[in-house]
Design a protein around this motif. Structure first.
Motif, short mmCIF file in Angstrom:
data_model
loop_
_atom_site.label_atom_id
_atom_site.label_comp_id
_atom_site.label_asym_id
_atom_site.label_seq_id
_atom_site.Cartn_x
_atom_site.Cartn_y
_atom_site.Cartn_z
N ALA A 131 -3.64 -18.22 15.37
CA ALA A 131 -4.60 -17.32 14.73
C ALA A 131 -3.89 -16.11 14.14
CB ALA A 131 -5.66 -16.88 15.74
N ALA A 132 -2.89 -15.59 14.86
CA ALA A 132 -2.14 -14.43 14.37
C ALA A 132 -1.29 -14.81 13.15
CB ALA A 132 -1.23 -13.89 15.47
N ALA A 133 -0.67 -15.99 13.18
CA ALA A 133 0.13 -16.45 12.05
C ALA A 133 -0.74 -16.66 10.82
CB ALA A 133 0.86 -17.74 12.41
N LYS A 134 -1.90 -17.25 11.03
CA LYS A 134 -2.86 -17.44 9.93
C LYS A 134 -3.26 -16.10 9.32
CE LYS A 134 -7.84 -18.48 9.66
NZ LYS A 134 -8.07 -19.07 8.32
N ALA A 135 -3.56 -15.12 10.16
CA ALA A 135 -3.99 -13.80 9.69
C ALA A 135 -2.88 -13.12 8.88
CB ALA A 135 -4.40 -12.93 10.87
N ALA A 136 -1.65 -13.25 9.35
CA ALA A 136 -0.52 -12.61 8.66
C ALA A 136 -0.31 -13.23 7.27
CB ALA A 136 0.75 -12.73 9.49
N ILE A 137 -0.26 -14.55 7.22
CA ILE A 137 -0.01 -15.20 5.93
C ILE A 137 -1.17 -14.97 4.97
CG2 ILE A 137 0.38 -17.43 4.81
CD1 ILE A 137 1.84 -18.26 7.46
N GLU A 138 -2.39 -14.98 5.49
CA GLU A 138 -3.54 -14.73 4.62
C GLU A 138 -3.53 -13.29 4.10
OE1 GLU A 138 -6.85 -17.99 6.18
OE2 GLU A 138 -6.93 -15.93 6.98
N ARG A 139 -3.12 -12.34 4.92
CA ARG A 139 -3.03 -10.95 4.44
C ARG A 139 -1.97 -10.83 3.34
NH1 ARG A 139 0.35 -6.52 5.46
NH2 ARG A 139 -0.60 -4.54 4.83
N THR A 140 -0.82 -11.48 3.56
CA THR A 140 0.24 -11.45 2.55
C THR A 140 -0.27 -12.04 1.24
OG1 THR A 140 2.01 -11.55 4.20
CG2 THR A 140 2.55 -12.31 1.98
N MET A 141 -0.99 -13.15 1.32
CA MET A 141 -1.55 -13.78 0.13
C MET A 141 -2.55 -12.85 -0.56
SD MET A 141 -2.08 -17.63 1.68
CE MET A 141 -3.03 -18.24 0.28
N LYS A 142 -3.39 -12.20 0.22
CA LYS A 142 -4.41 -11.31 -0.33
C LYS A 142 -3.77 -10.08 -0.98
CE LYS A 142 -8.59 -8.74 0.86
NZ LYS A 142 -9.50 -8.31 1.95
N GLU A 143 -2.72 -9.54 -0.34
CA GLU A 143 -2.03 -8.37 -0.92
C GLU A 143 -1.45 -8.73 -2.29
OE1 GLU A 143 -1.26 -5.07 0.35
OE2 GLU A 143 -2.97 -5.52 1.64
N GLY A 144 -0.94 -9.95 -2.44
CA GLY A 144 -0.47 -10.43 -3.72
C GLY A 144 0.72 -9.68 -4.28
N GLN A 145 1.54 -9.12 -3.41
CA GLN A 145 2.67 -8.33 -3.88
C GLN A 145 3.99 -9.02 -3.53
OE1 GLN A 145 2.16 -4.44 -2.19
NE2 GLN A 145 0.58 -3.87 -3.67
N GLY A 146 5.09 -8.43 -4.02
CA GLY A 146 6.40 -8.96 -3.68
C GLY A 146 6.50 -10.44 -3.98
N ALA A 147 6.91 -11.21 -3.00
CA ALA A 147 7.08 -12.65 -3.19
C ALA A 147 5.87 -13.44 -2.69
CB ALA A 147 8.34 -13.11 -2.45
N ALA A 148 4.69 -12.82 -2.65
CA ALA A 148 3.50 -13.49 -2.13
C ALA A 148 3.19 -14.78 -2.90
CB ALA A 148 2.30 -12.55 -2.19
N TYR A 149 3.71 -14.87 -4.11
CA TYR A 149 3.46 -16.07 -4.91
C TYR A 149 3.96 -17.35 -4.23
CZ TYR A 149 8.35 -16.61 -6.12
OH TYR A 149 9.71 -16.83 -6.05
N ILE A 150 4.87 -17.22 -3.27
CA ILE A 150 5.41 -18.43 -2.62
C ILE A 150 4.30 -19.26 -1.97
CG2 ILE A 150 7.68 -17.40 -2.23
CD1 ILE A 150 6.89 -17.12 0.77
N TRP A 151 3.19 -18.60 -1.60
CA TRP A 151 2.07 -19.30 -0.96
C TRP A 151 1.05 -19.80 -1.98
CZ3 TRP A 151 3.44 -20.36 3.76
CH2 TRP A 151 4.22 -19.45 4.50
N GLY A 152 1.43 -19.81 -3.27
CA GLY A 152 0.48 -20.16 -4.33
C GLY A 152 -0.14 -21.54 -4.21
N ALA A 153 0.52 -22.46 -3.54
CA ALA A 153 -0.02 -23.82 -3.39
C ALA A 153 -1.08 -23.91 -2.29
CB ALA A 153 1.11 -24.79 -3.08
#
Length: 544
Positions: A131-153
C-alpha cells in the motif's frame, strides 16, 4: 539529466516540470576552501566500524529533496537514502531485487506483479508494504515532474496484500527495468508529514527506506550534506560498513586531489587526465575506469538567433575537432557514434563525426559568413569546473577563429546555466548549450523524449527543437522497444539521422569514461553506469 543533470532526463510525452537533472548540474555556491571541516575527515577513521565515507563532487549536491521530482545531482545521495523496487546490474544487463524480492510478468507484458521483501521499514518507522509503495508511485505520477514519465505505461496499481504489488499497463513495457530508474522510481512514506509533504522534504527531511538517512544539510557549505546509518535497515549492519557519508563540494580538481592524497576524503568523482595518471601511481590511492552511458551534448539553438539557419548549425558540427578532443582527454572519453552510447538498444555504429573545416567554411559562406563574409558572434554556456567541457570550448574557439566566428563562452554553475537556457525571453538564451546526458534507466528513450521532444515550457529541450513528425516517432519508442526490437532499432536510427544530420540540432563529441580515484582503504567499489556518479556506500567495506 545527466551531468547530471540527467545525469541525468525529463518529461515524457513532453509534459514535465523538472528541477535539474541528468545533465551537468549544480547550484550557485561560494568558492570552496581546502581546509578540512568537522566531520569531513576520512583519514584516521578509515579502519573503524563507524568511519565516514567522504565523497567529493565538484558541483553542489542538492537541487530538490522531493523523491518524486528530484532530477539532478542529488541522485548521488538519494540512491543511498531511498530505494526502488529493483536495481540495474550492468554485469548481467538485467534488473535485480531491491525492495522487491521477486516479480513476474504476463506473456503480453502488460501485467506485472512484484513481491516485496518482508521486514523493510521507512526511516519514519512505518513498514514498507504494498500500500505504501502504491501510494508513493501514484504520488510521483500525479506530481508529473522530473522523470515521472517513466511510469507513463501504467494504467493502474493494486496492492493485493501487504507484499503483493500489481501493475496493469496501457501498453507493453519492461517494468522491471523501469522500476530500477535512477530518478522517480523511489518508494517513500507519503504519510511522513502532517502538512505539506513537498515543503517538508524541502526543509531537508527524508522518508526513504535505504541504509542511510539525512544527518545534516547546510546549503552553500563546503561539507554540504552528511548522512548517517539507519539502524533498522532491512539489510542489517553486520560486518564492516561505513556508518556515515559526507558530501564535500570541491570545485577545483587539484584541491580534490590534494585532499585525497592527505587522506581527508575517500572518493573523488573525477580528475583530469594528468591527475588521474598521477593517482594511478600513488600508493595510498586506487583508481577505476569504466565505460559510461553518459555523453556530452552540444545543443544548438534551432529556434532563435543566427543558428536558426540550419547551414550554420551544420557548419558548427563540422568545426568541432572530435578526434583532437578525445585524444586530449587521454582515456576520459571515447568517440561517440550518434546519440545513444554503446551497450544500449539504439546505438548506431558508423555515426562517428569528423572535423571538416573546409566543409564548415563552405556552409558559412552559403549563409553569408565565414572568411571574407560577415562576422558571426555566438554565445555558449558550459559547466563551471569541468575540464573536459573547457577543453571542448578551447578547441572549438580556436577552430572558429579561423572561420571569422567569435565564440563568447561562459562557464556557469548548473542552475545559472539552466535558468538562462529556459529564459522566457528567447533573446536572453544562449546560441550553444553544452551539457551531459545519461538515461533515467538503462534505455535510450531518455535522450529523445527529454532533449528533443517538443516542449511547451522549456526544460531540457535546450535546442528548442519542435517537429511534430519527430515527436510522433519518439512517442512510439517504448512500445516498440517492448514488442519489436528490430523495429525499435530502425526507429532509433531514423530519429538520430533526422535530429543530428537533417535538423543539426546537436553535436555529440564523446561518451565519458568514468575515471575515479579513491582511497586504498575503500574495498568493493564498482561503478554502475545506470546510476551516474552514484556510490552505493552500503556495499563498500572500510579497510585498514
Amino acid at each position: 539529466m545527466r551531468w547530471h543533470m540527467r545525469l541525468l532526463a525529463a518529461g515524457a510525452v513532453a509534459a514535465v516540470t523538472v528541477t535539474a537533472a541528468a545533465c551537468s548540474g549544480g547550484q550557485v555556491r561560494g568558492a570552496a576552501d581546502s581546509s578540512p571541516e568537522p566531520g569531513s575527515s576520512a583519514g584516521s577513521a578509515a579502519g573503524t566500524a563507524d568511519s565516514t565515507f567522504v565523497y567529493v563532487p565538484n558541483l553542489d549536491v542538492v537541487t530538490d529533496w522531493d523523491p518524486a521530482s528530484s532530477y539532478s545531482n542529488e541522485n548521488i545521495a538519494m540512491e543511498n537514502i531511498y530505494e526502488s523496487l529493483t536495481r540495474y546490474n550492468p554485469q548481467t544487463k538485467k534488473a535485480e531485487p531491491r525492495l522487491a524480492a521477486s516479480w513476474t510478468s504476463s506473456p503480453d507484458g502488460k501485467k506485472w506483479t512484484f513481491t516485496l521483501r518482508e521486514g523493510a521499514k521507512f526511516h519514519t518507522g512505518k513498514p514498507v508494504d504494498a500500500a505504501a509503495a502504491k501510494a508513493a508511485i501514484e504520488r510521483t505520477m500525479k506530481e508529473g515532474q522530473g522523470a515521472a514519465y517513466i511510469w507513463g505505461a501504467v494504467k493502474k496499481i493494486d496492492a493485493k496484500d501487504a507484499t503483493t504489488l500489481e501493475f496493469t499497463l496501457k501498453y507493453p513495457a519492461p517494468l522491471d527495468l523501469i522500476a530500477s530508474a535512477g530518478y522517480a522510481s523511489y518508494v517513500y512514506d507519503t504519510t511522513a508529514a502532517s502538512g505539506d509533504l513537498k515543503k517538508w522534504f524541502g526543509e531537508g527531511h527524508d522518508a526513504g527506506s535505504g541504509p542511510y538517512t539525512i544527518d545534516s544539510w547546510q546549503k552553500g557549505k563546503e561539507t554540504e550534506l552528511t548522512l548517517k546509518a539507519f539502524d533498522d535497515y532491512w539489510g542489517g549492519w553486520d560486518g564492516q560498513h561505513y556508518k556515515k557519508i559526507a558530501y564535500r563540494v570541491t570545485p577545483e580538481l587539484t584541491t580534490a586531489w590534494q585532499l585525497l592524497q592527505r587522506g581527508e576524503v575517500s572518493f573523488v568523482q573525477r580528475l583530469n587526465a594528468q591527475l588521474f595518471a598521477q593517482a594511478g601511481s600513488t600508493d595510498t590511492v586506487q583508481t577505476s575506469q569504466t565505460p559510461s552511458f553518459q555523453n556530452l551534448l552540444v545543443l544548438f539553438n534551432t529556434a532563435d538567433g543566427p543558428l536558426k539557419d540550419v547551414k550554420l548549425r551544420q557548419a558548427l558540427q563540422k568545426a568541432i575537432d572530435y578526434d583532437g578532443l578525445v585524444a586530449a582527454m587521454k582515456g576520459a572519453g571515447v568517440a561517440a557514434s550518434g546519440l545513444v552510447p554503446e551497450g544500449l538498444l539504439g546505438n548506431i555504429p558508423g555515426m562517428t563525426p569528423k572535423q571538416d573545416l573546409p566543409g564548415a567554411e563552405a556552409l558559412l559562406k552559403e549563409a553569408g559568413y565565414g572568411p571574407g563574409g560577415k562576422p558571426l558572434d555566438l554565445t555558449l554556456t558550459y559547466a563551471q569546473g569541468d575540464a573536459d567541457q573547457e577543453l571542448l570550448v578551447t578547441l572549438l574557439s580556436s577552430a572558429l577563429d579561423k572561420l571569422n566566428v567569435k565564440l563568447s563562452a561562459k562557464p556557469l554553475q548548473w542552475t545559472t546555466q539552466w535558468d538562462q537556457g529556459k529564459a522566457k525571453d528567447p533573446s536572453k538564451r544562449q546560441d550553444i548549450f553544452v551539457m551531459y546526458w545519461f538515461p533515467d534507466y538503462a534505455d535510450a528513450y531518455s535522450w529523445f523524449v527529454n532533449v528533443f521532444h517538443g516542449e511547451k515550457d522549456v526544460q531540457f529541450n535546450l535546442s528548442y527543437l519542435k517537429d511534430a513528425a519527430i515527436d510522433k516517432e519518439i512517442d512510439e519508442l517504448p512500445a516498440l522497444t517492448a514488442t519489436d526490437k528490430d523495429a525499435a532499432e530502425k526507429a532509433y536510427s531514423d530519429l538520430q539521422n533526422k535530429i543530428i544530420n537533417e535538423q543539426a540540432a546537436v553535436a555529440v563529441p564523446y561518451v565519458q569514461n568514468y575515471q575515479r580515484a579513491f582511497a586504498k582503504s575503500v574495498q568493493g567499489y564498482v561503478d554502475n553506469p545506470a546510476y551516474p556518479n552514484v556510490v552505493f556506500v552500503y556495499d563498500l567495506k572500510p579497510g585498514a
